[in-house]
Design a protein around this motif. Structure first.
Motif: not given
Length: 328
Positions: A26-28, A31-32, A176-177, A190-191
């Motif tokens: 979900e996070i990636f 980010a994309n 996040i890192y 942003f994330c």
């Protein structure tokens, strides 16, 4: 476009594995989306890859459908190993270890989350390197992988293209890192805002619960541990302790370190601070009262040891974990 492989290690899975995979995807994905909305070309493709064509229900609750199998992936740029059950070796385990090692040799970076560090360490890649895992797995990890430099106080380690993470849902901090590493700082910010994940956390010390290594088989050391734990309010010198068990100081130190991984002084400090943490969490006692209860009389020394072990001052810890905390 570069490639990220998110491993689904069937046979080693628990609900934490599923959480790591779902959260990372979900996070990636976000980010994309953010990256391309800023006018950039898509940077990474993420694939969830399994190690065998078998549906595995975790706790009879959930199963994941993978995008591919690791044997289908000839080259990837980053492998993410989620939380996994340590020690459950399967017939596919060696296939997984060999594939990770091969990918690393041809240039892939690797990130492990929580107990996924056991899979990473099983490849031999981590020998002589820094690594983190969940604090509750620290003793088992040290026993199984003595050549790895474990830092169970750290939330994230980053060394020569290998990233490891402390544990549980702090995998979100590692994601996040990685977003910052693989995209940029602005995308990571942003994330972090969208998913409300704190940026730049570096320690898991405040979350650790010290129980002490007791499964070592050295009866004398076990008796010394019990004495320390039953006399928390006393000032215990190592000389007095070694004399109590009729053993020389150097030999006592050597056996204690071999059995527990801590010096007698470190062990005594950790036992006392663990007791102090519980008092600060659950009572209205002042820091001074707690300090005296665990055998300290020097407030500065108590604060220094407390901060070294937890990453927080006693008052900061109390305000963080005690709902009834009040300013002293």
């Amino acid at each position: 476009m570069k490639h990220i492989t998110l491993l689904y290690p069937e046979g080693h899975c628990n609900l934490g594995t599923v959480a790591c995979i779902v959260g990372t995807v979900e996070i990636f994905s976000r980010a994309n989306a953010y990256w391309t909305q800023q006018g950039n070309k898509q940077k990474y493709q993420l694939t969830v890859a399994g190690i065998r064509p078998k549906t595995e229900y975790i706790h009879n609750l959930v199963a994941l459908k993978t995008d591919a199998f690791i044997t289908d992936i000839a080259k990837t740029d980053l492998i993410i190993i989620p939380s996994a059950t340590p020690g459950d070796e399967t017939s596919e385990s060696q296939l997984m270890y060999d594939w990770i090692s091969r990918q690393y040799k041809i240039g892939a970076e690797i990130a492990s989350m929580c107990s996924g560090a056991f899979i990473l360490a099983s490849t031999g890649i981590m020998d002589g390197r820094s690594c983190s895992t969940h604090w509750s797995y620290a003793d088992a990890f040290k026993e199984n992988y003595p050549k790895v430099n474990l830092h169970s106080d750290r939330l994230i380690t980053d060394e020569k293209g290998v990233y490891t993470n402390g544990g549980a849902y702090s995998f979100l901090n590692l994601v996040i890192y990685l977003v910052e590493k693989y995209y940029d700082r602005q995308t990571a910010i942003f994330c972090s805002k969208v998913f409300q994940i704190e940026l730049d956390r570096s320690s898991q010390s405040a979350f650790a619960i010290f129980t002490g290594q007791k499964h070592h088989g050295d009866t004398m050391v076990q008796q010394a541990q019990a004495y320390i734990e039953n006399n928390i309010n006393e000032k215990i010198s190592v000389e007095a302790l070694s004399s109590k068990f009729a053993i020389g100081r150097r030999n006592f130190d050597r056996r204690f370190i071999k059995a527990t991984g801590n010096t007698p002084i470190e062990y005594t400090q950790r036992v006392k601070i663990e007791s102090a943490k519980k008092a600060l969490e659950s009572t209205r006692k002042t820091v001074n009262e707690v300090m005296f209860e665990v055998g300290y009389s020097d407030l500065k020394a108590f604060r220094e040891v407390f901060r070294k072990i937890t990453g927080l001052s006693p008052l900061e810890y109390k305000n963080k974990y005690n709902k009834e905390a009040f300013t002293e």
